[in-house]
Design a protein around this motif. Sequence first.
Motif, PDB file in Angstrom:
ATOM      1  N   PHE A 154      43.225  31.762  37.895  1.00 30.46           N
ATOM      2  CA  PHE A 154      44.300  31.929  36.916  1.00 30.46           C
ATOM      3  C   PHE A 154      44.328  33.346  36.363  1.00 30.46           C
ATOM      4  N   SER A 155      43.171  33.880  35.976  1.00 30.62           N
ATOM      5  CA  SER A 155      43.142  35.233  35.412  1.00 30.62           C
ATOM      6  C   SER A 155      43.534  36.263  36.459  1.00 30.62           C
ATOM      7  N   GLY A 156      43.149  36.028  37.713  1.00 25.00           N
ATOM      8  CA  GLY A 156      43.575  36.934  38.776  1.00 25.00           C
ATOM      9  C   GLY A 156      45.072  36.912  38.988  1.00 25.00           C
ATOM     10  N   GLN A 157      45.662  35.721  38.907  1.00 31.48           N
ATOM     11  CA  GLN A 157      47.110  35.617  39.041  1.00 31.48           C
ATOM     12  C   GLN A 157      47.819  36.304  37.872  1.00 31.48           C
ATOM     13  N   ALA A 158      47.229  36.198  36.679  1.00 33.72           N
ATOM     14  CA  ALA A 158      47.820  36.876  35.517  1.00 33.72           C
ATOM     15  C   ALA A 158      47.844  38.383  35.725  1.00 33.72           C
ATOM     16  N   LEU A 159      46.748  38.921  36.217  1.00 33.96           N
ATOM     17  CA  LEU A 159      46.690  40.360  36.488  1.00 33.96           C
ATOM     18  C   LEU A 159      47.713  40.754  37.545  1.00 33.96           C
TER      19      LEU A 159
END
Length: 232
Positions: A103-108
């Motif tokens: 999820f955090s990678g997709q946000a970035l």
Amino acid sequence: MTDASAPLHAVEALIFDMDGTMIDSMPSHAQSWQVFARRHNLEFDLDDLMRRTTGRNGAECMRELFQRDIPDAEAWTLIAEKERLYRELFGPIFTEVAGFKTFSGQALARGLKVAVGTAGDQDNIAFVLSHLQLPSSPHAIVGGDEGLPGKPEPAIFLEAAKRMNTGARACIVFEDSPFGIEAAHRAGMRAVAICSTHTPAQLAGPHVVASVRDYNELMNSKFLENLHVATS
């Protein structure tokens, strides 16, 4: 307090609490409190202590446990002992809250800034980041041993926004504790309740835009796809 009712298309940054939000660490924290208390011949109600301390910084936690005004140097020495126990317990079973890294990678990838805003100290932050092995470092990291008051005061989240050069209204906080949800409200930020240790009802608020068990639920609901990065 800044109004947290800005439309979701104005989002610029996501601020993640750490324990119970990025990582599934709260059972190990509870166990470490029990071991620490036995070493110091203390009797306490674990559930009550967790309720009073989750989100507070280390010195504040020790004052809650010992129920006296412990000097800073002594309090931080004591919390260092307790947190060493926690890392020894959690290290062998280290687990993220399901879907966090993805999820955090997709946000970035969508152009959002990402920060960590935790009451945990620098040793715990380094421990967590070394285990998670995130592909990119957070844009900002604010810890509980930097001289800021712990949650429910908003200082940690406001400092994270400041370090990202982002306004409070443009931030969404991800939290698993009532104190953290309240801190986001006081900061004028919207929040997502990560219900790893509390119920949605315990983490409710007018600024809470979603309540989920983990990040897989957020991804399945297309949460990020419904956000639009604010343009300057």
